[in-house]
Design a protein around this motif. Structure first.
Motif, PDB file in Angstrom:
ATOM      1  N   TRP A   1      47.038  41.610  35.543  1.00 18.41           N
ATOM      2  CA  TRP A   1      45.826  41.960  36.272  1.00 18.41           C
ATOM      3  C   TRP A   1      46.065  43.268  37.020  1.00 18.41           C
ATOM      4  CZ3 TRP A   1      41.135  39.287  36.556  1.00 18.41           C
ATOM      5  CH2 TRP A   1      41.089  38.097  35.817  1.00 18.41           C
TER       6      TRP A   1
ATOM      7  N   THR B   1      44.218  33.419  42.616  1.00 20.79           N
ATOM      8  CA  THR B   1      44.244  34.560  43.523  1.00 20.79           C
ATOM      9  C   THR B   1      45.065  34.178  44.746  1.00 20.79           C
ATOM     10  OG1 THR B   1      42.067  35.281  42.809  1.00 20.79           O
ATOM     11  CG2 THR B   1      42.844  36.104  44.927  1.00 20.79           C
TER      12      THR B   1
ATOM     13  N   ASP C   1      46.910  34.470  35.798  1.00 22.40           N
ATOM     14  CA  ASP C   1      46.219  33.435  35.033  1.00 22.40           C
ATOM     15  C   ASP C   1      47.225  32.644  34.220  1.00 22.40           C
ATOM     16  OD1 ASP C   1      46.505  34.592  32.305  1.00 22.40           O
ATOM     17  OD2 ASP C   1      45.147  36.134  33.063  1.00 22.40           O
TER      18      ASP C   1
ATOM     19  N   VAL D   1      46.785  38.502  41.447  1.00 19.82           N
ATOM     20  CA  VAL D   1      45.854  37.735  40.634  1.00 19.82           C
ATOM     21  C   VAL D   1      46.610  37.415  39.357  1.00 19.82           C
ATOM     22  CG1 VAL D   1      43.632  37.716  39.439  1.00 19.82           C
ATOM     23  CG2 VAL D   1      43.864  38.951  41.610  1.00 19.82           C
TER      24      VAL D   1
ATOM     25  N   ALA E   1      37.713  40.155  38.299  1.00 19.77           N
ATOM     26  CA  ALA E   1      37.782  39.295  39.475  1.00 19.77           C
ATOM     27  C   ALA E   1      37.213  40.049  40.660  1.00 19.77           C
ATOM     28  CB  ALA E   1      39.230  38.883  39.758  1.00 19.77           C
TER      29      ALA E   1
ATOM     30  N   ILE F   1      35.000  35.174  38.871  1.00 21.31           N
ATOM     31  CA  ILE F   1      35.608  35.689  37.646  1.00 21.31           C
ATOM     32  C   ILE F   1      34.515  35.804  36.595  1.00 21.31           C
ATOM     33  CG2 ILE F   1      37.355  35.340  35.858  1.00 21.31           C
ATOM     34  CD1 ILE F   1      38.558  35.653  38.665  1.00 21.31           C
TER      35      ILE F   1
ATOM     36  N   VAL G   1      36.058  33.870  45.355  1.00 14.61           N
ATOM     37  CA  VAL G   1      36.558  34.519  44.146  1.00 14.61           C
ATOM     38  C   VAL G   1      35.576  34.251  43.010  1.00 14.61           C
ATOM     39  CG1 VAL G   1      38.458  34.731  42.511  1.00 14.61           C
ATOM     40  CG2 VAL G   1      38.939  34.165  44.909  1.00 14.61           C
TER      41      VAL G   1
END
Length: 122
Positions: free
Chosen positions: A59, A90, A53, A51, A35, A108, A106
């Protein structure tokens, strides 16, 4: 020396917010996720608080850089991702909604090893 292949890259740009979600195509198990987060504060210096997911990967913060105007860029990564990541969230550390970032970008990127498969980053 290992060779790497970029699997996918996605980015979003959000204004006047302290959160950004980047949608992804489903990730593969064991790949590297990176990221790159750039933010411009409205009022006070801001940093990336987290961060996350949708699969619960951990992260890790790698590096931060800031210019003299408190504009910042941070790099975060997951060394060996779970399969099935479809979004990355984020969140910036801000004191109040009035200190949301004027701009939050951001990106990725998912990378896969070309040799051997699985996690060869260690």
């Amino acid at each position: 020396m290992n060779s790497w292949s970029r699997v996918q890259a996605h980015a979003v740009r959000i204004t006047f917010s302290h959160i950004a979600t980047v949608p992804l195509t489903t990730t593969a198990n064991g790949n590297l996720l990176v990221a790159i987060i750039s933010h411009t504060p409205q009022v006070a210096p801001t940093t990336v608080a987290s961060v996350t997911d949708n699969t619960g990967n951990v992260w890790t913060h790698a590096i931060s850089t800031y210019d003299g105007n408190s504009n910042g860029t941070e790099l975060w990564y997951v060394l060996s991702t779970n399969a099935g990541v479809t979004s990355v969230l984020t969140t910036l550390s801000v004191g109040s909604p009035s200190s949301d970032a004027a701009a939050l970008c951001v990106s990725i990127v998912e990378y896969a090893p070309l040799l051997g498969g699985g996690n060869v980053f260690i």
